[in-house]
Design a protein around this motif. Structure first.
Motif, PDB file in Angstrom:
ATOM      1  N   ALA A 147       0.799  -1.226   0.000  1.00 10.25           N
ATOM      2  CA  ALA A 147       0.000   0.000   0.000  1.00 10.25           C
ATOM      3  C   ALA A 147       0.831   1.275   0.000  1.00 10.25           C
ATOM      4  CB  ALA A 147      -0.933   0.003   1.214  1.00 10.25           C
ATOM      5  N   GLY A 148       2.149   1.144  -0.002  1.00 14.20           N
ATOM      6  CA  GLY A 148       2.992   2.335  -0.030  1.00 14.20           C
ATOM      7  C   GLY A 148       3.398   2.857   1.329  1.00 14.20           C
ATOM      8  N   LEU A 149       2.872   2.269   2.407  1.00 12.93           N
ATOM      9  CA  LEU A 149       3.202   2.775   3.734  1.00 12.93           C
ATOM     10  C   LEU A 149       4.697   2.662   4.021  1.00 12.93           C
ATOM     11  CD1 LEU A 149       0.275   1.438   5.962  1.00 12.93           C
ATOM     12  CD2 LEU A 149       0.652   3.769   5.154  1.00 12.93           C
ATOM     13  N   MET A 150       5.291   1.528   3.680  1.00 16.45           N
ATOM     14  CA  MET A 150       6.714   1.343   3.965  1.00 16.45           C
ATOM     15  C   MET A 150       7.574   2.285   3.139  1.00 16.45           C
ATOM     16  SD  MET A 150       7.159  -2.754   4.244  1.00 16.45           S
ATOM     17  CE  MET A 150       6.234  -3.729   5.436  1.00 16.45           C
ATOM     18  N   ALA A 151       7.252   2.401   1.857  1.00 16.57           N
ATOM     19  CA  ALA A 151       8.062   3.236   0.975  1.00 16.57           C
ATOM     20  C   ALA A 151       8.054   4.698   1.391  1.00 16.57           C
ATOM     21  CB  ALA A 151       7.572   3.096  -0.466  1.00 16.57           C
ATOM     22  N   SER A 152       6.988   5.128   2.049  1.00 12.74           N
ATOM     23  CA  SER A 152       6.883   6.544   2.420  1.00 12.74           C
ATOM     24  C   SER A 152       7.348   6.818   3.843  1.00 12.74           C
ATOM     25  CB  SER A 152       5.433   7.024   2.264  1.00 12.74           C
ATOM     26  OG  SER A 152       4.576   6.336   3.151  1.00 12.74           O
ATOM     27  N   GLY A 154      10.222   6.270   7.148  1.00  6.18           N
ATOM     28  CA  GLY A 154      11.634   6.075   7.439  1.00  6.18           C
ATOM     29  C   GLY A 154      12.443   7.303   7.068  1.00  6.18           C
ATOM     30  N   PRO A 155      13.738   7.273   7.386  1.00 11.46           N
ATOM     31  CA  PRO A 155      14.606   8.406   7.043  1.00 11.46           C
ATOM     32  C   PRO A 155      14.615   8.678   5.552  1.00 11.46           C
ATOM     33  CG  PRO A 155      15.714   6.873   8.536  1.00 11.46           C
ATOM     34  CD  PRO A 155      14.456   6.205   8.095  1.00 11.46           C
ATOM     35  N   VAL A 156      14.818   9.927   5.196  1.00  8.15           N
ATOM     36  CA  VAL A 156      14.766  10.325   3.793  1.00  8.15           C
ATOM     37  C   VAL A 156      15.737   9.509   2.948  1.00  8.15           C
ATOM     38  CG1 VAL A 156      15.182  12.236   2.194  1.00  8.15           C
ATOM     39  CG2 VAL A 156      13.995  12.654   4.358  1.00  8.15           C
ATOM     40  N   PRO A 160      13.047   1.613   3.381  1.00  8.32           N
ATOM     41  CA  PRO A 160      11.627   1.657   3.758  1.00  8.32           C
ATOM     42  C   PRO A 160      11.442   1.110   5.172  1.00  8.32           C
ATOM     43  CG  PRO A 160      11.917   0.735   1.566  1.00  8.32           C
ATOM     44  CD  PRO A 160      13.284   0.841   2.151  1.00  8.32           C
ATOM     45  N   HIS A 161      10.467   1.625   5.878  1.00  2.00           N
ATOM     46  CA  HIS A 161      10.221   1.221   7.259  1.00  2.00           C
ATOM     47  C   HIS A 161       8.819   0.649   7.410  1.00  2.00           C
ATOM     48  CE1 HIS A 161      13.333   3.077  10.164  1.00  2.00           C
ATOM     49  NE2 HIS A 161      13.908   2.826   9.009  1.00  2.00           N
ATOM     50  N   ARG A 162       8.736  -0.484   8.103  1.00  2.00           N
ATOM     51  CA  ARG A 162       7.435  -1.005   8.536  1.00  2.00           C
ATOM     52  C   ARG A 162       6.972  -0.227   9.755  1.00  2.00           C
ATOM     53  NH1 ARG A 162       5.416  -4.377  12.454  1.00  2.00           N
ATOM     54  NH2 ARG A 162       7.486  -4.639  13.352  1.00  2.00           N
ATOM     55  N   LEU A 163       5.721   0.245   9.736  1.00  2.00           N
ATOM     56  CA  LEU A 163       5.173   0.848  10.939  1.00  2.00           C
ATOM     57  C   LEU A 163       5.110  -0.226  12.019  1.00  2.00           C
ATOM     58  CD1 LEU A 163       4.225   2.841   8.668  1.00  2.00           C
ATOM     59  CD2 LEU A 163       2.277   3.362  10.144  1.00  2.00           C
TER      60      LEU A 163
END
Length: 388
Positions: A147-152, A154-156, A160-163
């Protein structure tokens, strides 16, 4: 204890893990009678999810409160008949199996609707009941990634970060609950039940208000911003001399007050920072200036000054601090579990309150098949009892 808003509603819960049980927990909190149907001998897998408290997984205990448990094997004729009679009496049936699994048990929508025309069937899945990805297994991890959550997040410049919260599971449970409440209202007019769907993938996408607006409005992929906000600045976490605070001074009048508080009134007139759009565009330069000033004093000093200036700001708390915060105590965020013999003795209180028909924790999470005998006696009565 006062009756909840959904008192008298019978919910048959064929769910496991988190998304479905969270949905039925919400219905149970509002007073519905929720009967959780589990696998004999094993039950819901989350029963064994750590941390364990008195032999029960604490997560299971939290999101399966206000339910009764019966262990049934749908392949066994006697158990299949018990399930059939439960469905015939139910107002709502909730399931979160892979699409098609319920139909393979003999309970596709035409069969359910023929048995009980007033029944509302709520199905929660990873990617929806149809479409090319419907058969894919869908855990929160996969939904966040798709859904794009990981890609958006985390640090710039980082990965990518998992919530770390199961955001797609929880939101799918919430959306399913909202859909059920809408279907119940529609049934008041039509007398007929209907199907309700929610998926982890679509629920996660529905949370992407700013990101979807960027894509749909401009056709471009939104860049990862780290702590920055897409439409306001400053609006993020800042480090102080002894910790972290949140600071929401994105609106012009808040920013002007902040500049005065920092002893830098001319900063609000600087062309780079004079408007919201300018501050967002020059976010890096702005944060560098604010970091330099905010790091000079401790959090308590800054928060007192910011509150006096009327600028929204709060301390960043850990979960244990949040649950023990005076506001959480005053609002009853943590509540006692009545009659708890195992599992959690304290739990999170319902987050939504109805003043005249309050949501409440009325019973602890059940042991496996704890109520099996009484449910079997009740459901095998013929004709069914007049009252629940």
């Amino acid at each position: 204890m006062m009756q909840g808003a959904l008192h008298g509603l019978l919910v048959v819960d064929l769910t496991s893990h988190l998304s479905g049980p969270y949905c039925t927990m919400l219905l149970g909190d509002m007073g519905a009678e929720v009967i959780k149907v589990e696998r004999p001998g094993a039950g819901d897998d989350s029963r064994r999810m750590p941390p364990m408290v008195d032999g029960m997984g604490a997560p299971y205990a939290l999101w399966n409160r206000n339910k009764r448990s019966i262990a049934l094997d749908p392949k066994a004729p006697e158990d299949a008949e018990v399930l059939r009679r439960l469905i015939a009496r139910a107002d709502v049936l909730v399931e979160n199996m892979r699409p098609g699994a319920l139909a393979r048990m003999g309970w596709d929508w035409p069969a359910l609707h023929a048995l009980n025309p007033r029944l509302i069937l709520a199905s929660i899945s990873g990617f929806g009941q149809d479409g090319p990805w419907a058969a894919h297994g869908g855990f929160d991890l996969m939904a966040q990634g798709m859904a794009g959550l990981m890609a958006s997040n985390g640090p710039v410049e980082g990965e990518p970060h998992r919530l770390p919260i199961a955001i797609s599971d929880i939101s799918a449970g919430m959306f399913a609950c909202i859909g059920i409440l809408g279907a119940l209202q529609a049934r008041q007019r039509t007398g007929r039940g209907q199907q309700v769907e929610a998926s982890l993938f679509e629920s996660a996408l529905a949370l992407s208000i700013y990101e979807a607006a960027a894509v749909l409005g401009t056709g471009r992929r939104p860049e990862r911003l780290g702590q920055a906000h897409r439409g306001a600045a400053p609006y993020q976490i800042f480090r102080t001399a002894d910790g972290y605070i949140t600071l929401g001074a994105g609106q012009d009048h808040f920013f002007a007050r902040l500049c005065d508080l920092l002893g830098q009134p001319d900063l609000a007139k600087d062309a780079r920072f004079a408007t919201v759009a300018a501050r967002v565009a020059n976010h890096g330069a702005l944060v560098a200036i604010l970091n330099e000033h905010l790091a000079r004093r401790d959090s308590a000093t800054w928060l007192a000054a910011l509150e006096e200036a009327g600028i929204p700001a709060e301390k960043v708390l850990h979960y244990d601090e949040a649950l023990a915060h005076p506001q959480a105590i005053a609002r009853g965020v943590v509540t006692e579990v009545p009659g708890a013999r195992q599992g959690l003795r304290r739990t999170l209180a319902p987050a939504v309150q109805l003043k005249d028909t309050p949501s409440a924790v009325r019973r602890p999470a059940p042991a496996l098949d704890e109520h099996g005998a009484e449910i079997r006696r009740w459901v095998m009565q013929d004709p069914p009892p007049a009252t629940r």
